[in-house]
Design a protein around this motif. Structure first.
Motif, PDB file in Angstrom:
ATOM      1  N   GLN A 289       0.968  -1.185  -0.448  1.00 51.39           N
ATOM      2  CA  GLN A 289      -0.481   0.198  -0.335  1.00 51.39           C
ATOM      3  C   GLN A 289       0.732   1.244  -0.263  1.00 51.39           C
ATOM      4  OE1 GLN A 289      -3.466  -1.472   2.678  1.00 51.39           O
ATOM      5  NE2 GLN A 289      -3.216   0.300   2.683  1.00 51.39           N
ATOM      6  N   THR A 290       1.858   1.475   0.018  1.00 51.44           N
ATOM      7  CA  THR A 290       2.584   2.492   0.251  1.00 51.44           C
ATOM      8  C   THR A 290       2.758   2.685  -1.100  1.00 51.44           C
ATOM      9  OG1 THR A 290       4.799   1.198   1.221  1.00 51.44           O
ATOM     10  CG2 THR A 290       6.064   2.848   0.216  1.00 51.44           C
ATOM     11  N   ILE A 291       2.866   4.395  -1.226  1.00 54.16           N
ATOM     12  CA  ILE A 291       2.769   5.797  -1.996  1.00 54.16           C
ATOM     13  C   ILE A 291       3.753   6.323  -2.485  1.00 54.16           C
ATOM     14  CG2 ILE A 291       0.059   5.438  -1.684  1.00 54.16           C
ATOM     15  CD1 ILE A 291       0.640   8.739  -0.264  1.00 54.16           C
ATOM     16  N   ALA A 292       3.805   6.797  -3.025  1.00 59.59           N
ATOM     17  CA  ALA A 292       4.983   8.004  -3.812  1.00 59.59           C
ATOM     18  C   ALA A 292       4.467   8.707  -4.311  1.00 59.59           C
ATOM     19  CB  ALA A 292       6.065   7.162  -4.336  1.00 59.59           C
ATOM     20  N   VAL A 293       4.619  10.063  -4.226  1.00 58.59           N
ATOM     21  CA  VAL A 293       4.117  11.259  -4.552  1.00 58.59           C
ATOM     22  C   VAL A 293       5.219  12.486  -5.051  1.00 58.59           C
ATOM     23  CG1 VAL A 293       2.484  13.283  -4.538  1.00 58.59           C
ATOM     24  CG2 VAL A 293       2.353  11.442  -3.051  1.00 58.59           C
ATOM     25  N   ARG A 294       5.388  12.923  -6.110  1.00 55.87           N
ATOM     26  CA  ARG A 294       6.189  13.499  -6.362  1.00 55.87           C
ATOM     27  C   ARG A 294       5.847  15.340  -5.783  1.00 55.87           C
ATOM     28  NH1 ARG A 294       6.184  18.325 -10.386  1.00 55.87           N
ATOM     29  NH2 ARG A 294       3.923  17.349 -10.960  1.00 55.87           N
ATOM     30  N   ASP A 295       6.519  15.726  -4.906  1.00 62.09           N
ATOM     31  CA  ASP A 295       7.006  16.979  -4.591  1.00 62.09           C
ATOM     32  C   ASP A 295       7.312  18.403  -5.276  1.00 62.09           C
ATOM     33  OD1 ASP A 295       6.921  19.641  -2.734  1.00 62.09           O
ATOM     34  OD2 ASP A 295       8.326  18.381  -1.705  1.00 62.09           O
ATOM     35  N   VAL A 296       6.148  18.384  -5.704  1.00 61.62           N
ATOM     36  CA  VAL A 296       6.296  19.649  -6.369  1.00 61.62           C
ATOM     37  C   VAL A 296       7.331  21.143  -6.483  1.00 61.62           C
ATOM     38  CG1 VAL A 296       3.984  19.619  -7.248  1.00 61.62           C
ATOM     39  CG2 VAL A 296       4.336  21.352  -5.483  1.00 61.62           C
ATOM     40  N   TYR A 297       7.009  21.443  -4.656  1.00 62.81           N
ATOM     41  CA  TYR A 297       8.385  22.394  -4.386  1.00 62.81           C
ATOM     42  C   TYR A 297      10.413  21.991  -5.032  1.00 62.81           C
ATOM     43  CZ  TYR A 297       4.043  23.642  -1.883  1.00 62.81           C
ATOM     44  OH  TYR A 297       3.197  24.131  -1.694  1.00 62.81           O
ATOM     45  N   GLY A 298      10.073  21.156  -4.567  1.00 62.98           N
ATOM     46  CA  GLY A 298      11.773  20.665  -5.454  1.00 62.98           C
ATOM     47  C   GLY A 298      12.193  19.350  -5.685  1.00 62.98           C
ATOM     48  N   PRO A 299      13.201  19.266  -5.872  1.00 68.41           N
ATOM     49  CA  PRO A 299      13.825  17.166  -6.108  1.00 68.41           C
ATOM     50  C   PRO A 299      13.798  16.680  -5.967  1.00 68.41           C
ATOM     51  CG  PRO A 299      15.533  18.825  -5.910  1.00 68.41           C
ATOM     52  CD  PRO A 299      14.541  19.591  -5.715  1.00 68.41           C
ATOM     53  N   ARG A 300      12.386  16.351  -5.183  1.00 66.90           N
ATOM     54  CA  ARG A 300      11.863  15.189  -4.245  1.00 66.90           C
ATOM     55  C   ARG A 300      10.834  14.123  -4.511  1.00 66.90           C
ATOM     56  NH1 ARG A 300      13.614  20.291  -1.606  1.00 66.90           N
ATOM     57  NH2 ARG A 300      11.540  20.947  -1.700  1.00 66.90           N
ATOM     58  N   VAL A 301      10.864  13.355  -3.943  1.00 67.95           N
ATOM     59  CA  VAL A 301       9.572  12.768  -4.657  1.00 67.95           C
ATOM     60  C   VAL A 301       9.476  11.819  -2.360  1.00 67.95           C
ATOM     61  CG1 VAL A 301      11.240  10.350  -4.148  1.00 67.95           C
ATOM     62  CG2 VAL A 301       8.732  10.210  -4.898  1.00 67.95           C
ATOM     63  N   ILE A 302       8.263  11.931  -1.958  1.00 68.71           N
ATOM     64  CA  ILE A 302       7.767  11.433  -0.751  1.00 68.71           C
ATOM     65  C   ILE A 302       7.298   9.947  -0.711  1.00 68.71           C
ATOM     66  CG2 ILE A 302       6.272  12.005   1.045  1.00 68.71           C
ATOM     67  CD1 ILE A 302       6.250  15.500   0.068  1.00 68.71           C
ATOM     68  N   PHE A 303       7.621   9.288  -0.266  1.00 65.22           N
ATOM     69  CA  PHE A 303       7.139   7.823   0.273  1.00 65.22           C
ATOM     70  C   PHE A 303       5.881   7.815   1.361  1.00 65.22           C
ATOM     71  CE2 PHE A 303      10.777   6.961  -2.185  1.00 65.22           C
ATOM     72  CZ  PHE A 303      10.484   6.364  -3.184  1.00 65.22           C
ATOM     73  N   GLY A 304       5.148   7.338   1.258  1.00 63.08           N
ATOM     74  CA  GLY A 304       3.554   7.640   1.998  1.00 63.08           C
ATOM     75  C   GLY A 304       3.254   5.970   3.464  1.00 63.08           C
ATOM     76  N   TYR A 305       3.955   5.365   3.613  1.00 64.27           N
ATOM     77  CA  TYR A 305       3.839   3.178   4.329  1.00 64.27           C
ATOM     78  C   TYR A 305       3.144   3.515   5.513  1.00 64.27           C
ATOM     79  CZ  TYR A 305       7.671   4.244   7.253  1.00 64.27           C
ATOM     80  OH  TYR A 305       8.488   4.890   8.005  1.00 64.27           O
ATOM     81  N   ARG A 306       2.663   2.543   5.770  1.00 63.09           N
ATOM     82  CA  ARG A 306       1.795   2.257   6.501  1.00 63.09           C
ATOM     83  C   ARG A 306       3.113   1.399   7.916  1.00 63.09           C
ATOM     84  NH1 ARG A 306      -3.185   0.968   8.156  1.00 63.09           N
ATOM     85  NH2 ARG A 306      -4.027  -0.359  10.292  1.00 63.09           N
ATOM     86  N   THR A 307       2.483   1.974   9.969  1.00 66.58           N
ATOM     87  CA  THR A 307       3.396   1.728  10.371  1.00 66.58           C
ATOM     88  C   THR A 307       2.270   0.002  11.013  1.00 66.58           C
ATOM     89  OG1 THR A 307       3.036   2.115  12.112  1.00 66.58           O
ATOM     90  CG2 THR A 307       4.453   3.083  10.068  1.00 66.58           C
ATOM     91  N   ALA A 308       3.015  -1.124  11.470  1.00 69.22           N
ATOM     92  CA  ALA A 308       2.956  -1.853  12.599  1.00 69.22           C
ATOM     93  C   ALA A 308       1.500  -0.871  13.345  1.00 69.22           C
ATOM     94  CB  ALA A 308       3.583  -2.958  12.628  1.00 69.22           C
ATOM     95  N   ALA A 309       1.815  -0.220  14.253  1.00 68.19           N
ATOM     96  CA  ALA A 309       1.632   0.941  14.969  1.00 68.19           C
ATOM     97  C   ALA A 309      -0.172   1.156  14.566  1.00 68.19           C
ATOM     98  CB  ALA A 309       2.409   1.162  15.890  1.00 68.19           C
ATOM     99  N   ALA A 310       0.054   1.435  13.314  1.00 71.55           N
ATOM    100  CA  ALA A 310      -1.170   2.242  12.630  1.00 71.55           C
ATOM    101  C   ALA A 310      -3.046   1.735  13.042  1.00 71.55           C
ATOM    102  CB  ALA A 310      -0.956   2.466  11.190  1.00 71.55           C
ATOM    103  N   ASP A 311      -3.796   2.842  13.522  1.00 71.56           N
ATOM    104  CA  ASP A 311      -4.951   2.379  13.796  1.00 71.56           C
ATOM    105  C   ASP A 311      -5.328   0.790  12.792  1.00 71.56           C
ATOM    106  OD1 ASP A 311      -7.640   1.845  14.315  1.00 71.56           O
ATOM    107  OD2 ASP A 311      -8.369   3.850  14.064  1.00 71.56           O
ATOM    108  N   PRO A 312      -5.401  -0.151  12.948  1.00 73.90           N
ATOM    109  CA  PRO A 312      -6.397  -1.421  12.747  1.00 73.90           C
ATOM    110  C   PRO A 312      -6.985  -1.364  11.801  1.00 73.90           C
ATOM    111  CG  PRO A 312      -6.534  -1.658  14.433  1.00 73.90           C
ATOM    112  CD  PRO A 312      -5.706  -0.620  15.140  1.00 73.90           C
ATOM    113  N   ASP A 313      -7.837  -0.537  12.431  1.00 80.53           N
ATOM    114  CA  ASP A 313      -9.867  -0.312  11.627  1.00 80.53           C
ATOM    115  C   ASP A 313      -9.990   1.324  10.689  1.00 80.53           C
ATOM    116  OD1 ASP A 313     -11.066  -1.530  13.818  1.00 80.53           O
ATOM    117  OD2 ASP A 313     -10.982  -0.040  15.181  1.00 80.53           O
ATOM    118  N   ARG A 314      -8.445   1.803  10.148  1.00 78.51           N
ATOM    119  CA  ARG A 314      -8.033   2.532   9.568  1.00 78.51           C
ATOM    120  C   ARG A 314      -7.523   2.143   8.503  1.00 78.51           C
ATOM    121  NH1 ARG A 314      -8.897   7.456  10.288  1.00 78.51           N
ATOM    122  NH2 ARG A 314      -9.050   8.083   8.209  1.00 78.51           N
ATOM    123  N   LYS A 315      -7.647   0.814   7.567  1.00 80.22           N
ATOM    124  CA  LYS A 315      -7.015   0.015   7.388  1.00 80.22           C
ATOM    125  C   LYS A 315      -6.236   0.956   5.957  1.00 80.22           C
ATOM    126  CE  LYS A 315      -8.834  -4.231   8.056  1.00 80.22           C
ATOM    127  NZ  LYS A 315     -10.068  -5.193   7.440  1.00 80.22           N
TER     128      LYS A 315
END
Length: 492
Positions: A289-315
């Motif tokens: 489920q990991t996502i990647a998004v280009r940062d429009v402000y500079g030469p960067r990419v942001i990876f968002g991911y789910r940790t094992a401690a995330a809310d189990p009710d919010r899949k």
């Protein structure tokens, strides 16, 4: 005492004497240190349920920005007048999204194609008023979609996971294969490399499998239509939404960490820096489920991911992130709970949405800021609102590495100064006698700077490190180093 630079973020590597840092949270890498990450500012009302994919693009006919978001059961379009979300899902079909799946989008001219494995591909005429409908021609269900030249390509097919399908040239609603040369729609099955896990389009296509990366090149006049060449073996992608193409660069996530693909052999960008820390924190069941998004402000990419401690009710919730700057080849960490991300721009401002009365507005109504279109990085945050990172800075925390301030002797640290233009900051000094893993850092209380801009401390140890915290909302643009006022002590 010489200044200690705020070092690059590399939590995988043990550090001493300012080599790397294990903490760089809510900051962006700079050549001389770090800069702030702006906080999310909501611009919409909430979606009716957790977002499972979103996209932003410019309307081909009107030149205005359009925001589309998908949930487990619906598709929605942002309404600038109400700041809410209008339902535009197919009224003749329900969307039964599998657990862990997400919408993926591709803009083909004025047609927006939306796919996930639980429904046939959907299409929306973005400049019209009709809702989504089934894409014509009987295309297969797919997890990924992209465009190569004038072909619409589907990947991660339901029932044929190791194959891709493409439409007729110039006609995304013709899919019957085997009619060459009248039509060029066809299928390509890959006998090796495992299931197709993602796809990136453009002038040529990049097919990511579980254990292979292939290049898809249009060959006009050929019965095969596309030449498919194996570019890399024993390397692939594990997360279809963590494939992010920026110009000639394509970033992706494999099972052992993060990579950059530029057409030849992929390059590891997270090895011995963030890979081990990421794999230790991510929920292994939700790695895909990991996502990647280009940062429009500079030469960067942001990876968002789910940790094992995330809310189990919010899949769908992704509760942590990593930032990679490819020009500097440096990382940082991000604390931000989101469900989707998109590179976008500010929307136009509706007169009906302005606070107060029309007479109370400070700006003239012909001011360009009302037109929107200013580049912005957007996320669907945990409250299911589209938010742009345009607010005041988030709380930032950076640590130095362990350093011997009076090598080879112990030292006594009295105060700390931060090299930064931050209006407010706090410092905490920690010390220990050994770099052994079982020897914990003893942290002294956090202190604020005095009028001399030095934060007092009293710490006697062989090794010292400094933790700097810049409170949320503080105005600042850079933080480069810390200077510790310390004196040498004895060997013991």
């Amino acid at each position: 005492m010489p200044a200690i630079p705020l070092p690059p973020y590399a939590p995988d590597v043990a550090s001493a004497d300012a080599a790397v840092s294990g903490v760089a949270r809510n900051v962006l890498p700079r050549a001389d240190g770090y800069g702030p990450v702006l906080s999310p500012v909501p611009i919409t009302l909430p979606l009716p349920e957790d977002c499972r994919g979103a996209v932003a693009f410019v309307s081909p006919a009107f030149g205005t920005w359009v925001y589309i978001a998908g949930t487990r059961t619906g598709l929605y379009r942002y309404n600038n007048s109400t700041t809410g979300w209008d339902s535009i899902g197919n009224p003749l079909r329900g969307y039964s999204m599998p657990d862990g799946d997400s919408w993926q989008f591709a803009l083909y001219g004025s047609k927006l194609i939306a796919v996930h494995l639980g429904a046939p591909p959907q299409v929306l005429e973005v400049d019209g008023v009709q809702p989504f409908r089934d894409l014509g021609g009987g295309p297969p269900r797919a997890r990924a979609v992209g465009i190569v030249g004038e072909f619409l390509v589907l990947a991660g097919l339901s029932g044929q996971p190791n194959a891709i399908r493409w439409s007729d040239l110039g006609n995304p609603e013709f899919w019957q294969p085997g009619l060459y040369p009248e039509h060029t729609a066809d299928i390509q099955i890959f006998p090796e490399g495992g299931a197709v896990t993602g796809f990136s389009g453009g002038e040529f296509g990049i097919v990511f499998q579980e254990r292979s990366i292939r290049r898809l090149t249009f060959n006009p006049g050929s019965r095969q239509v596309f030449d498919t060449s194996l570019v890399e073996d024993n390397r692939g992608a594990v997360a279809p939404w963590a494939i992010c193409k920026v110009g000639a660069r394509t970033f992706f996530l494999d099972r052992d960490g993060f990579y950059l693909f530029t057409g030849g052999i992929s390059s590891p960008i997270g090895a011995e820096r963030v890979n081990r820390a990421f794999l230790a924190a991510v929920d292994p069941r939700r790695l895909g489920q990991t996502i990647a998004v280009r940062d429009v402000y500079g030469p960067r990419v942001i990876f968002g991911y789910r940790t094992a401690a995330a809310d189990p009710d919010r899949k769908a919730l992704l509760d942590a992130g990593l930032v990679y700057d490819w020009q500097l080849d440096r990382w940082s960490a991000l604390s931000l709970s989101v469900t989707a991300g998109l590179a976008t721009a500010t929307p136009p401002v509706s007169l009906d949405a302005l606070p107060g009365t029309l007479e109370s507005q400070v700006l003239s109504f012909d001011d360009s800021s009302y037109l929107g279109g200013i580049p912005a990085l957007g996320f669907i945050t945990s409250d299911n609102r589209l938010s742009l990172l345009t607010g005041p800075p988030l709380e930032a925390t950076v640590e130095t590495a362990d350093a011997m301030l009076a090598r080879p002797n112990r030292s006594f640290a009295r105060s700390v100064r931060l090299d930064s233009d931050a209006e407010d900051w706090r410092a905490q000094v920690g010390g220990r006698e050994s770099l052994a893993r079982n020897v914990a850092v003893g942290w002294r209380p956090e202190t604020a700077p005095t009028v001399e801009r030095r934060a007092p401390c009293r710490s006697s140890a062989r090794y010292h490190r400094v933790r700097v915290r810049i409170p949320a909302g503080t105005s600042w643009s850079y933080a480069t180093a810390v200077e510790v006022d310390a004196t040498a002590e004895g060997m013991r």
